[in-house]
Structures are given as C-alpha cells and as structure tokens.
Design a protein around this motif. Sequence first.
Motif, PDB file in Angstrom:
ATOM      1  N   GLY A  40       0.802  -1.224   0.000  1.00 18.91           N
ATOM      2  CA  GLY A  40       0.000   0.000   0.000  1.00 18.91           C
ATOM      3  C   GLY A  40       0.830   1.266   0.000  1.00 18.91           C
ATOM      4  O   GLY A  40       0.289   2.368  -0.103  1.00 18.91           O
ATOM      5  N   LYS A  41       2.158   1.112   0.141  1.00 21.93           N
ATOM      6  CA  LYS A  41       3.070   2.254   0.186  1.00 21.93           C
ATOM      7  C   LYS A  41       2.590   3.305   1.185  1.00 21.93           C
ATOM      8  O   LYS A  41       2.468   4.490   0.860  1.00 21.93           O
ATOM      9  N   SER A  42       2.307   2.843   2.408  1.00 22.91           N
ATOM     10  CA  SER A  42       1.785   3.770   3.399  1.00 22.91           C
ATOM     11  C   SER A  42       2.106   3.316   4.820  1.00 22.91           C
ATOM     12  O   SER A  42       2.458   2.162   5.055  1.00 22.91           O
ATOM     13  N   ALA A  43       1.965   4.265   5.732  1.00 25.18           N
ATOM     14  CA  ALA A  43       2.106   3.991   7.154  1.00 25.18           C
ATOM     15  C   ALA A  43       0.869   4.532   7.856  1.00 25.18           C
ATOM     16  O   ALA A  43       0.516   5.699   7.678  1.00 25.18           O
ATOM     17  N   ARG A  44       0.205   3.678   8.610  1.00 23.53           N
ATOM     18  CA  ARG A  44      -0.959   4.092   9.400  1.00 23.53           C
ATOM     19  C   ARG A  44      -0.485   4.235  10.835  1.00 23.53           C
ATOM     20  O   ARG A  44       0.060   3.292  11.416  1.00 23.53           O
ATOM     21  N   VAL A  45      -0.690   5.422  11.400  1.00 21.35           N
ATOM     22  CA  VAL A  45      -0.151   5.724  12.722  1.00 21.35           C
ATOM     23  C   VAL A  45      -1.269   6.214  13.640  1.00 21.35           C
ATOM     24  O   VAL A  45      -2.040   7.102  13.276  1.00 21.35           O
ATOM     25  N   VAL A  46      -1.332   5.617  14.821  1.00 19.91           N
ATOM     26  CA  VAL A  46      -2.220   6.086  15.881  1.00 19.91           C
ATOM     27  C   VAL A  46      -1.325   6.806  16.880  1.00 19.91           C
ATOM     28  O   VAL A  46      -0.345   6.229  17.363  1.00 19.91           O
ATOM     29  N   TYR A  47      -1.652   8.067  17.161  1.00 19.96           N
ATOM     30  CA  TYR A  47      -0.780   8.853  18.033  1.00 19.96           C
ATOM     31  C   TYR A  47      -1.582   9.801  18.911  1.00 19.96           C
ATOM     32  O   TYR A  47      -2.751  10.087  18.647  1.00 19.96           O
ATOM     33  N   GLU A  48      -0.922  10.267  19.955  1.00 16.47           N
ATOM     34  CA  GLU A  48      -1.521  11.205  20.889  1.00 16.47           C
ATOM     35  C   GLU A  48      -1.166  12.620  20.433  1.00 16.47           C
ATOM     36  O   GLU A  48      -0.013  13.038  20.537  1.00 16.47           O
ATOM     37  N   ASP A  49      -2.176  13.336  19.919  1.00 13.68           N
ATOM     38  CA  ASP A  49      -1.966  14.704  19.464  1.00 13.68           C
ATOM     39  C   ASP A  49      -1.590  15.553  20.667  1.00 13.68           C
ATOM     40  O   ASP A  49      -2.171  15.436  21.728  1.00 13.68           O
ATOM     41  N   GLY A  50      -0.609  16.376  20.513  1.00 13.32           N
ATOM     42  CA  GLY A  50      -0.125  17.178  21.623  1.00 13.32           C
ATOM     43  C   GLY A  50       1.240  16.680  22.088  1.00 13.32           C
ATOM     44  O   GLY A  50       2.068  17.449  22.556  1.00 13.32           O
ATOM     45  N   LEU A  51       1.480  15.372  21.957  1.00  8.95           N
ATOM     46  CA  LEU A  51       2.792  14.808  22.272  1.00  8.95           C
ATOM     47  C   LEU A  51       3.643  14.702  21.015  1.00  8.95           C
ATOM     48  O   LEU A  51       4.862  14.835  21.064  1.00  8.95           O
ATOM     49  N   VAL A  52       2.987  14.451  19.892  1.00  7.65           N
ATOM     50  CA  VAL A  52       3.661  14.349  18.603  1.00  7.65           C
ATOM     51  C   VAL A  52       2.684  14.839  17.538  1.00  7.65           C
ATOM     52  O   VAL A  52       1.468  14.720  17.705  1.00  7.65           O
ATOM     53  N   GLY A  53       3.210  15.408  16.478  1.00  4.58           N
ATOM     54  CA  GLY A  53       2.353  15.920  15.417  1.00  4.58           C
ATOM     55  C   GLY A  53       2.648  15.256  14.085  1.00  4.58           C
ATOM     56  O   GLY A  53       3.639  14.528  13.935  1.00  4.58           O
ATOM     57  N   LEU A  54       1.811  15.528  13.124  1.00  2.00           N
ATOM     58  CA  LEU A  54       1.969  14.953  11.793  1.00  2.00           C
ATOM     59  C   LEU A  54       3.320  15.313  11.184  1.00  2.00           C
ATOM     60  O   LEU A  54       3.979  14.469  10.574  1.00  2.00           O
ATOM     61  N   GLU A  55       3.753  16.535  11.368  1.00  2.00           N
ATOM     62  CA  GLU A  55       5.046  16.951  10.800  1.00  2.00           C
ATOM     63  C   GLU A  55       6.201  16.180  11.437  1.00  2.00           C
ATOM     64  O   GLU A  55       7.180  15.868  10.764  1.00  2.00           O
ATOM     65  N   ASP A  56       6.088  15.863  12.725  1.00  2.00           N
ATOM     66  CA  ASP A  56       7.118  15.057  13.396  1.00  2.00           C
ATOM     67  C   ASP A  56       7.177  13.656  12.800  1.00  2.00           C
ATOM     68  O   ASP A  56       8.255  13.094  12.609  1.00  2.00           O
ATOM     69  N   LEU A  57       6.005  13.094  12.524  1.00  2.00           N
ATOM     70  CA  LEU A  57       5.939  11.751  11.943  1.00  2.00           C
ATOM     71  C   LEU A  57       6.552  11.738  10.546  1.00  2.00           C
ATOM     72  O   LEU A  57       7.337  10.854  10.206  1.00  2.00           O
ATOM     73  N   LYS A  58       6.214  12.743   9.758  1.00  2.00           N
ATOM     74  CA  LYS A  58       6.778  12.848   8.409  1.00  2.00           C
ATOM     75  C   LYS A  58       8.294  13.017   8.471  1.00  2.00           C
ATOM     76  O   LYS A  58       9.029  12.406   7.688  1.00  2.00           O
ATOM     77  N   ALA A  59       8.771  13.822   9.404  1.00  2.00           N
ATOM     78  CA  ALA A  59      10.211  14.051   9.547  1.00  2.00           C
ATOM     79  C   ALA A  59      10.935  12.754   9.902  1.00  2.00           C
ATOM     80  O   ALA A  59      12.035  12.499   9.410  1.00  2.00           O
ATOM     81  N   ALA A  60      10.326  11.925  10.734  1.00  2.00           N
ATOM     82  CA  ALA A  60      10.938  10.653  11.123  1.00  2.00           C
ATOM     83  C   ALA A  60      11.099   9.741   9.902  1.00  2.00           C
ATOM     84  O   ALA A  60      12.119   9.058   9.756  1.00  2.00           O
ATOM     85  N   ILE A  61      10.105   9.741   9.025  1.00  2.00           N
ATOM     86  CA  ILE A  61      10.168   8.938   7.798  1.00  2.00           C
ATOM     87  C   ILE A  61      11.260   9.476   6.877  1.00  2.00           C
ATOM     88  O   ILE A  61      12.064   8.717   6.331  1.00  2.00           O
ATOM     89  N   LEU A  62      11.298  10.786   6.714  1.00  2.00           N
ATOM     90  CA  LEU A  62      12.305  11.424   5.861  1.00  2.00           C
ATOM     91  C   LEU A  62      13.717  11.144   6.364  1.00  2.00           C
ATOM     92  O   LEU A  62      14.621  10.900   5.570  1.00  2.00           O
ATOM     93  N   GLU A  63      13.913  11.148   7.687  1.00  2.00           N
ATOM     94  CA  GLU A  63      15.228  10.884   8.262  1.00  2.00           C
ATOM     95  C   GLU A  63      15.721   9.478   7.956  1.00  2.00           C
ATOM     96  O   GLU A  63      16.926   9.239   7.902  1.00  2.00           O
TER      97      GLU A  63
END
Length: 69
Positions: A40-63
């Motif tokens: 599916g070329k995707s990552a499904r993520v369940v996260y606690e908003d306020g502790l981590v954000g979408l941009e943080d998740l994207k940055a982790a993938i890019l790294e």
Amino acid sequence: MEKTVTIPVEGMSCEHCVRAVKGALEAQKGVKAVEVSLEGKSARVVYEDGLVGLEDLKAAILEEGYEVV
C-alpha cells in the motif's frame, strides 16, 4: 486527543524498509500503534496529538531516507 493518520510513503522496496519506517515512527513520543504496508506504500499511525504531530511523523520517515508524498 488520539488521532489516526495514513501517510503515503515512497521508496520502500522490501521488508527491511518496512521495519525501518515502523521503527522510526514507533520511536516518536506519543505514538501508540504503527502499521506499515509495503504493497500500500503507506504507514498508518495512531498517536496522541499534543505529544507528537503529523510533521514530526513525516520528519521521522524522511530521516530514514524515504519520501512522504
């Protein structure tokens, strides 16, 4: 507040790639669950908003060397 997002990921070609993306996302504070799909070329993520954000998740993938589209 708990949120779920599906992030399109390009550049994964094998199970090693899947594990790398999953590990990078799971290492983020506030991430509760991760499912990475090679087909599916995707990552499904369940996260606690306020502790981590979408941009943080994207940055982790890019790294890890993969692209977020």
